[in-house]
Scaffold this active site. Structure first.
Site, PDB file in Angstrom:
ATOM      1  N   GLY A 177       0.793  -1.223   0.000  1.00 17.52           N
ATOM      2  CA  GLY A 177       0.000   0.000   0.000  1.00 17.52           C
ATOM      3  C   GLY A 177       0.825   1.273   0.000  1.00 17.52           C
ATOM      4  O   GLY A 177       2.025   1.256  -0.264  1.00 17.52           O
ATOM      5  N   GLN A 203      11.387  -4.638 -10.347  1.00 19.93           N
ATOM      6  CA  GLN A 203      12.838  -4.850 -10.314  1.00 19.93           C
ATOM      7  C   GLN A 203      13.475  -4.018  -9.193  1.00 19.93           C
ATOM      8  O   GLN A 203      14.588  -4.277  -8.778  1.00 19.93           O
ATOM      9  CB  GLN A 203      13.409  -4.470 -11.691  1.00 19.93           C
ATOM     10  CG  GLN A 203      14.908  -4.519 -11.824  1.00 19.93           C
ATOM     11  CD  GLN A 203      15.466  -5.913 -11.628  1.00 19.93           C
ATOM     12  OE1 GLN A 203      14.764  -6.907 -11.801  1.00 19.93           O
ATOM     13  NE2 GLN A 203      16.730  -5.986 -11.246  1.00 19.93           N
ATOM     14  N   LYS A 204      12.755  -3.033  -8.686  1.00 23.24           N
ATOM     15  CA  LYS A 204      13.205  -2.238  -7.541  1.00 23.24           C
ATOM     16  C   LYS A 204      13.657  -3.158  -6.403  1.00 23.24           C
ATOM     17  O   LYS A 204      14.675  -2.931  -5.763  1.00 23.24           O
ATOM     18  CB  LYS A 204      12.048  -1.339  -7.087  1.00 23.24           C
ATOM     19  CG  LYS A 204      12.097  -0.837  -5.666  1.00 23.24           C
ATOM     20  CD  LYS A 204      12.916   0.413  -5.579  1.00 23.24           C
ATOM     21  CE  LYS A 204      13.146   0.876  -4.166  1.00 23.24           C
ATOM     22  NZ  LYS A 204      12.172   0.463  -3.172  1.00 23.24           N
ATOM     23  N   HIS A 208       4.097   1.325  -8.187  1.00 19.33           N
ATOM     24  CA  HIS A 208       3.029   0.326  -8.043  1.00 19.33           C
ATOM     25  C   HIS A 208       2.072   0.388  -9.237  1.00 19.33           C
ATOM     26  O   HIS A 208       1.666  -0.642  -9.776  1.00 19.33           O
ATOM     27  CB  HIS A 208       2.207   0.597  -6.778  1.00 19.33           C
ATOM     28  CG  HIS A 208       2.966   0.498  -5.494  1.00 19.33           C
ATOM     29  ND1 HIS A 208       3.155   1.577  -4.669  1.00 19.33           N
ATOM     30  CD2 HIS A 208       3.558  -0.560  -4.867  1.00 19.33           C
ATOM     31  CE1 HIS A 208       3.836   1.206  -3.587  1.00 19.33           C
ATOM     32  NE2 HIS A 208       4.101  -0.088  -3.690  1.00 19.33           N
TER      33      HIS A 208
HETATM   34  P1  AMP Z   1       5.873  -2.653  -1.823  1.00 15.50           P
HETATM   35  O1  AMP Z   1       4.542  -2.021  -1.630  1.00 15.50           O
HETATM   36  O2  AMP Z   1       7.020  -1.766  -1.515  1.00 15.50           O
HETATM   37  O3  AMP Z   1       5.968  -4.018  -1.183  1.00 15.50           O
HETATM   38  O4  AMP Z   1       6.009  -2.917  -3.391  1.00 15.50           O
HETATM   39  C1  AMP Z   1       5.051  -3.662  -4.085  1.00 15.50           C
HETATM   40  C2  AMP Z   1       5.583  -3.982  -5.459  1.00 15.50           C
HETATM   41  O5  AMP Z   1       5.843  -2.779  -6.175  1.00 15.50           O
HETATM   42  C3  AMP Z   1       6.900  -4.761  -5.408  1.00 15.50           C
HETATM   43  O6  AMP Z   1       6.888  -5.756  -6.408  1.00 15.50           O
HETATM   44  C4  AMP Z   1       7.908  -3.692  -5.697  1.00 15.50           C
HETATM   45  O7  AMP Z   1       9.099  -4.176  -6.284  1.00 15.50           O
HETATM   46  C5  AMP Z   1       7.163  -2.803  -6.654  1.00 15.50           C
HETATM   47  N1  AMP Z   1       7.747  -1.467  -6.648  1.00 15.50           N
HETATM   48  C6  AMP Z   1       7.995  -0.687  -5.566  1.00 15.50           C
HETATM   49  N2  AMP Z   1       8.613   0.467  -5.936  1.00 15.50           N
HETATM   50  C7  AMP Z   1       8.760   0.404  -7.281  1.00 15.50           C
HETATM   51  C8  AMP Z   1       9.334   1.272  -8.259  1.00 15.50           C
HETATM   52  N3  AMP Z   1       9.882   2.440  -7.930  1.00 15.50           N
HETATM   53  N4  AMP Z   1       9.313   0.875  -9.560  1.00 15.50           N
HETATM   54  C9  AMP Z   1       8.774  -0.317  -9.903  1.00 15.50           C
HETATM   55  N5  AMP Z   1       8.223  -1.181  -9.030  1.00 15.50           N
HETATM   56  C10 AMP Z   1       8.212  -0.839  -7.742  1.00 15.50           C
END
Ligand code: AMP
Length: 284
Positions: A32, A150-151, A38
């Site tokens: 979230g 890929q982050k 996202h």
């Molecule tokens: P999180 O909410 O941080 O667990 O992220 C959820 C998904 O979004 C994960 O697969 C992350 O790798 C992806 N994500 C987070 N930040 C980025 C970004 N800057 N660019 C691309 N994907 C992202």
């Protein structure tokens, strides 16, 4: 109309019904506080699948003692508005109590060095928490495709290995890193940076790009490249380096010399209590 599910069984029953109708389900797991990173995953899923589900769950078991579980930003109302605008079909937002009821004791763990290095070294148990929650999400939502950024390069590599080895019937789709104008990778955690830290955090991507240029110019020594990044980053007074590593991109295996393979330069740096990660893949 987008529908929000908080009940696990309701979500699972709905997904079963969608599957029975032959619909292809795309799942985007998130914690979230959504940003354009996202949403790039959501858009990719929207292009490729009939049904798009976004899970929003700040997974307590992937946070260690003293980490930022409490400070992790949350704004479900805003998230739902953003997802409605992306024409998502469903949001799955379960409670911790339902995901991990009293006495819960079942975990999925990818063993070996792949989960022990990089973020696994600084965050023991982190990937066990990730693979457990992702397994639960896959079994609840039964996606044909699941979208990861890929982050979090180590995370997606670990999940691909888990999917392969446990024969989950899901295709993992890796999506590129979305960045701010100054190169900082978008992260929900960026909001916890003060303005000075926010400015200095641009050094992470700058250091990775400088290292890539050094390699392009012929540098082949791993330690020298890492030293260069270390120097640039430690010049920022608010930055505390957790790790700077260079590994084989495919499986995060060791690289001795930079020669003839795709490598990933990955780093984690703390600004105050906020730990940021970034990475860059280079074809040598
Ligand atoms: P999180 O909410 O941080 O667990 O992220 C959820 C998904 O979004 C994960 O697969 C992350 O790798 C992806 N994500 C987070 N930040 C980025 C970004 N800057 N660019 C691309 N994907 C992202």
């Amino acid at each position: 109309m987008m529908k929000t599910f908080t009940n696990i069984k309701d979500m699972q029953d709905k997904c079963k019904a969608w599957k029975a109708e032959g619909r292809r389900i795309g799942l985007v797991p998130t914690m979230g506080y959504l940003h354009a990173g996202h949403l790039s995953l959501v858009r990719k899923a929207r292009q490729e699948c009939d049904i798009v589900i976004i899970s929003i769950f700040v997974n307590p078991i992937q946070f260690g003692q003293g980490e930022d579980f409490e400070e992790y930003p949350r704004d479900i109302k805003r998230d739902l508005e953003l997802l409605e605008a992306e024409q998502a079909d469903a949001v799955f937002a379960p409670s911790s109590r339902d995901m991990y009821p009293e006495g819960y004791s079942t975990f999925v763990e990818v063993e070996g060095s792949i989960t022990k290095k990089l973020c696994g070294a600084s965050r023991p148990g982190h990937f066990k928490g990730v693979t457990t929650v992702v397994s639960k999400l896959f079994l609840i939502c039964q996606p044909d495709k699941a979208y990861f950024g890929q982050k979090d390069a180590q995370q997606v590599t670990v999940i691909e290995k888990m999917v392969r080895e446990l024969n989950f019937p899901v295709n993992i789709v890796r999506c590129p890193i979305i960045r701010e104008a100054d190169g900082l990778a978008l992260s929900s955690r960026n909001v916890n940076l003060n303005s000075e830290q926010r400015q200095q955090a641009a050094v992470l991507n700058q250091a990775l790009k400088a290292a890539a240029r050094e390699i392009e110019a012929g540098q082949r020594d791993v330690e020298t490249v890492k030293q260069g990044m270390r120097k640039l980053i430690s010049a920022q007074p608010q930055a505390t380096i957790d790790y700077i590593e260079i590994n084989r991109a495919e499986d995060l295996g060791e690289v001795k010399n930079l020669s003839g393979e795709k490598i990933i330069m990955a780093l984690a740096v703390k600004f105050g209590n906020t730990r940021l990660i970034d990475n860059l893949i280079v074809e040598v």
